[in-house]
Design a protein around this motif. Structure first.
Motif, PDB file in Angstrom:
ATOM      1  N   ILE A   8       0.877  -1.171   0.000  1.00  0.00           N
ATOM      2  CA  ILE A   8       0.000   0.000   0.000  1.00  0.00           C
ATOM      3  C   ILE A   8       0.914   1.221   0.000  1.00  0.00           C
ATOM      4  O   ILE A   8       1.678   1.420   0.949  1.00  0.00           O
ATOM      5  CB  ILE A   8      -0.922   0.031   1.233  1.00  0.00           C
ATOM      6  CG1 ILE A   8      -1.763  -1.238   1.321  1.00  0.00           C
ATOM      7  CG2 ILE A   8      -1.820   1.263   1.201  1.00  0.00           C
ATOM      8  CD1 ILE A   8      -2.610  -1.336   2.582  1.00  0.00           C
ATOM      9  N   ALA A   9       0.843   2.007  -1.074  1.00  0.00           N
ATOM     10  CA  ALA A   9       1.746   3.160  -1.190  1.00  0.00           C
ATOM     11  C   ALA A   9       1.106   4.243  -2.052  1.00  0.00           C
ATOM     12  O   ALA A   9       0.115   4.011  -2.738  1.00  0.00           O
ATOM     13  CB  ALA A   9       3.079   2.717  -1.799  1.00  0.00           C
ATOM     14  N   ALA A  14       3.026   1.590  -5.423  1.00  0.00           N
ATOM     15  CA  ALA A  14       2.640   0.221  -5.073  1.00  0.00           C
ATOM     16  C   ALA A  14       2.597  -0.673  -6.313  1.00  0.00           C
ATOM     17  O   ALA A  14       3.182  -1.764  -6.330  1.00  0.00           O
ATOM     18  CB  ALA A  14       1.292   0.218  -4.352  1.00  0.00           C
ATOM     19  N   SER A  15       1.934  -0.208  -7.354  1.00  0.00           N
ATOM     20  CA  SER A  15       1.844  -1.003  -8.593  1.00  0.00           C
ATOM     21  C   SER A  15       3.204  -1.174  -9.251  1.00  0.00           C
ATOM     22  O   SER A  15       3.521  -2.244  -9.779  1.00  0.00           O
ATOM     23  CB  SER A  15       0.882  -0.345  -9.581  1.00  0.00           C
ATOM     24  OG  SER A  15      -0.436  -0.386  -9.072  1.00  0.00           O
ATOM     25  N   ASP A  36      -2.614   1.333  -4.870  1.00  0.00           N
ATOM     26  CA  ASP A  36      -2.082   2.682  -5.026  1.00  0.00           C
ATOM     27  C   ASP A  36      -3.040   3.688  -4.386  1.00  0.00           C
ATOM     28  O   ASP A  36      -4.218   3.761  -4.765  1.00  0.00           O
ATOM     29  CB  ASP A  36      -1.921   3.029  -6.513  1.00  0.00           C
ATOM     30  CG  ASP A  36      -0.769   2.293  -7.153  1.00  0.00           C
ATOM     31  OD1 ASP A  36       0.332   2.349  -6.601  1.00  0.00           O
ATOM     32  OD2 ASP A  36      -0.979   1.667  -8.208  1.00  0.00           O
ATOM     33  N   VAL A  37      -2.544   4.444  -3.436  1.00  0.00           N
ATOM     34  CA  VAL A  37      -3.344   5.467  -2.775  1.00  0.00           C
ATOM     35  C   VAL A  37      -3.301   6.732  -3.629  1.00  0.00           C
ATOM     36  O   VAL A  37      -2.232   7.295  -3.870  1.00  0.00           O
ATOM     37  CB  VAL A  37      -2.815   5.745  -1.348  1.00  0.00           C
ATOM     38  CG1 VAL A  37      -3.596   6.882  -0.699  1.00  0.00           C
ATOM     39  CG2 VAL A  37      -2.902   4.481  -0.508  1.00  0.00           C
ATOM     40  N   GLN A  38      -4.463   7.130  -4.086  1.00  0.00           N
ATOM     41  CA  GLN A  38      -4.580   8.301  -4.950  1.00  0.00           C
ATOM     42  C   GLN A  38      -4.678   9.574  -4.106  1.00  0.00           C
ATOM     43  O   GLN A  38      -5.179   9.550  -2.987  1.00  0.00           O
ATOM     44  CB  GLN A  38      -5.828   8.177  -5.833  1.00  0.00           C
ATOM     45  CG  GLN A  38      -5.845   6.953  -6.720  1.00  0.00           C
ATOM     46  CD  GLN A  38      -4.708   6.924  -7.726  1.00  0.00           C
ATOM     47  OE1 GLN A  38      -4.281   7.951  -8.239  1.00  0.00           O
ATOM     48  NE2 GLN A  38      -4.191   5.728  -8.004  1.00  0.00           N
ATOM     49  N   PRO A  39      -4.196  10.700  -4.661  1.00  0.00           N
ATOM     50  CA  PRO A  39      -4.304  11.954  -3.915  1.00  0.00           C
ATOM     51  C   PRO A  39      -5.759  12.421  -3.812  1.00  0.00           C
ATOM     52  O   PRO A  39      -6.587  12.098  -4.671  1.00  0.00           O
ATOM     53  CB  PRO A  39      -3.477  12.930  -4.752  1.00  0.00           C
ATOM     54  CG  PRO A  39      -3.410  12.338  -6.112  1.00  0.00           C
ATOM     55  CD  PRO A  39      -3.530  10.856  -5.939  1.00  0.00           C
ATOM     56  N   ASN A  40      -6.045  13.144  -2.765  1.00  0.00           N
ATOM     57  CA  ASN A  40      -7.356  13.774  -2.551  1.00  0.00           C
ATOM     58  C   ASN A  40      -8.511  12.786  -2.449  1.00  0.00           C
ATOM     59  O   ASN A  40      -9.639  13.117  -2.803  1.00  0.00           O
ATOM     60  CB  ASN A  40      -7.639  14.808  -3.651  1.00  0.00           C
ATOM     61  CG  ASN A  40      -6.554  15.858  -3.729  1.00  0.00           C
ATOM     62  OD1 ASN A  40      -6.069  16.339  -2.706  1.00  0.00           O
ATOM     63  ND2 ASN A  40      -6.143  16.189  -4.933  1.00  0.00           N
ATOM     64  N   VAL A  41      -8.231  11.576  -1.998  1.00  0.00           N
ATOM     65  CA  VAL A  41      -9.280  10.581  -1.778  1.00  0.00           C
ATOM     66  C   VAL A  41      -9.513  10.505  -0.268  1.00  0.00           C
ATOM     67  O   VAL A  41      -8.555  10.424   0.503  1.00  0.00           O
ATOM     68  CB  VAL A  41      -8.872   9.201  -2.344  1.00  0.00           C
ATOM     69  CG1 VAL A  41      -9.875   8.135  -1.975  1.00  0.00           C
ATOM     70  CG2 VAL A  41      -8.718   9.288  -3.854  1.00  0.00           C
ATOM     71  N   VAL A  64       1.874  -6.606   5.236  1.00  0.00           N
ATOM     72  CA  VAL A  64       1.512  -5.375   4.548  1.00  0.00           C
ATOM     73  C   VAL A  64       2.715  -4.441   4.597  1.00  0.00           C
ATOM     74  O   VAL A  64       3.292  -4.212   5.665  1.00  0.00           O
ATOM     75  CB  VAL A  64       0.271  -4.712   5.190  1.00  0.00           C
ATOM     76  CG1 VAL A  64      -0.093  -3.425   4.463  1.00  0.00           C
ATOM     77  CG2 VAL A  64      -0.914  -5.686   5.186  1.00  0.00           C
ATOM     78  N   LEU A  65       3.085  -3.914   3.442  1.00  0.00           N
ATOM     79  CA  LEU A  65       4.234  -3.019   3.316  1.00  0.00           C
ATOM     80  C   LEU A  65       3.754  -1.667   2.813  1.00  0.00           C
ATOM     81  O   LEU A  65       3.029  -1.601   1.823  1.00  0.00           O
ATOM     82  CB  LEU A  65       5.254  -3.611   2.344  1.00  0.00           C
ATOM     83  CG  LEU A  65       5.721  -5.033   2.642  1.00  0.00           C
ATOM     84  CD1 LEU A  65       6.516  -5.593   1.474  1.00  0.00           C
ATOM     85  CD2 LEU A  65       6.545  -5.057   3.909  1.00  0.00           C
ATOM     86  N   THR A  66       4.152  -0.597   3.512  1.00  0.00           N
ATOM     87  CA  THR A  66       3.769   0.748   3.092  1.00  0.00           C
ATOM     88  C   THR A  66       5.017   1.588   2.858  1.00  0.00           C
ATOM     89  O   THR A  66       6.114   1.215   3.271  1.00  0.00           O
ATOM     90  CB  THR A  66       2.885   1.449   4.142  1.00  0.00           C
ATOM     91  OG1 THR A  66       3.650   1.709   5.312  1.00  0.00           O
ATOM     92  CG2 THR A  66       1.670   0.607   4.485  1.00  0.00           C
ATOM     93  N   ASP A  67       4.820   2.727   2.213  1.00  0.00           N
ATOM     94  CA  ASP A  67       5.980   3.539   1.857  1.00  0.00           C
ATOM     95  C   ASP A  67       6.474   4.447   2.984  1.00  0.00           C
ATOM     96  O   ASP A  67       7.651   4.412   3.319  1.00  0.00           O
ATOM     97  CB  ASP A  67       5.729   4.326   0.570  1.00  0.00           C
ATOM     98  CG  ASP A  67       4.448   5.137   0.571  1.00  0.00           C
ATOM     99  OD1 ASP A  67       3.703   5.108   1.562  1.00  0.00           O
ATOM    100  OD2 ASP A  67       4.184   5.814  -0.444  1.00  0.00           O
ATOM    101  N   VAL A  68       5.616   5.247   3.595  1.00  0.00           N
ATOM    102  CA  VAL A  68       6.062   6.244   4.571  1.00  0.00           C
ATOM    103  C   VAL A  68       5.240   6.146   5.855  1.00  0.00           C
ATOM    104  O   VAL A  68       4.012   6.253   5.813  1.00  0.00           O
ATOM    105  CB  VAL A  68       5.933   7.671   3.987  1.00  0.00           C
ATOM    106  CG1 VAL A  68       6.399   8.711   4.991  1.00  0.00           C
ATOM    107  CG2 VAL A  68       6.703   7.804   2.691  1.00  0.00           C
TER     108      VAL A  68
END
Length: 148
Positions: A8-9, A14-15, A36-41, A64-68
C-alpha cells in the motif's frame, strides 16, 4: 502455504513495486497485491480500497508493506491490519520486497525479520568507479605502509 504480501503506497509506487517483483518472480502474481493510494481521496475510501486488495489475496496471513510511516497509506494499513493475523512494515523498498517474496513460505514473524534485513542491507553507498580504477589521493596510505 505462502503468506500474502500487500503493498500500500502513494500512486503509482505500489503497482510499480509489484511489477518489479513480478519481473523477477513471475510465479508470485497471486500472492502479491498492490493498492495505489490516490491523492485527494477520503481516508474511508482509501481504507475500503485497501480492504478489497487484501481480500483478493485470500490468505490467512498477510504482510503489509507501506511507503512512509505516518502518511495516508500507512494510516490506512494500520486500520486494515488491526485485529487480523497480519504484520505491517513502513519504508518499503525493492530489496525489502524481493527478500520478502523469496521467503514468503516462512512464518510471519520470520518474514518480518527477513523483510527488515533485506530493506536495510539493500541500502548501500556505492563508489562511482571500481576501486582499482580510482585515482590515488595524496593522503592515501601507500602499499608499503602496514598498520595493525
Amino acid at each position: 502455504m505462502n503468506i500474502g504480501i500487500l503493498i500500500i503506497a502513494h500512486a503509482p509506487l505500489a503497482s510499480a513495486l509489484r511489477q518489479c517483483v513480478l519481473h523477477v518472480f513471475a510465479d508470485a502474481e497471486a500472492g502479491v497485491a498492490a493498492f495505489d493510494v490516490q491523492p485527494n481521496v477520503p481516508p474511508e475510501e482509501t481504507l475500503a480500497g485497501a480492504a478489497q486488495a487484501l481480500a483478493l489475496l485470500d490468505s490467512p496471513q498477510t504482510l503489509v508493506l507501506t511507503d512512509v510511516f505516518g502518511a495516508t497509506p500507512c494510516n490506512a494499513a494500520q486500520k486494515l491490519v488491526d485485529g487480523l493475523n497480519s504484520k505491517l512494515i513502513a519504508g518499503v523498498n525493492l530489496p525489502m520486497l524481493l527478500r520478502t517474496v523469496t521467503y514468503r513460505h516462512e512464518s510471519l514473524d520470520s518474514l518480518v525479520a527477513r523483510a527488515l534485513a533485506g530493506g536495510t542491507q539493500g541500502v548501500l553507498s556505492v563508489a562511482v568507479t571500481a576501486p582499482q580504477n580510482q585515482v590515488k589521493k595524496k593522503n592515501d596510505q601507500s602499499n608499503d605502509d602496514h598498520q595493525q
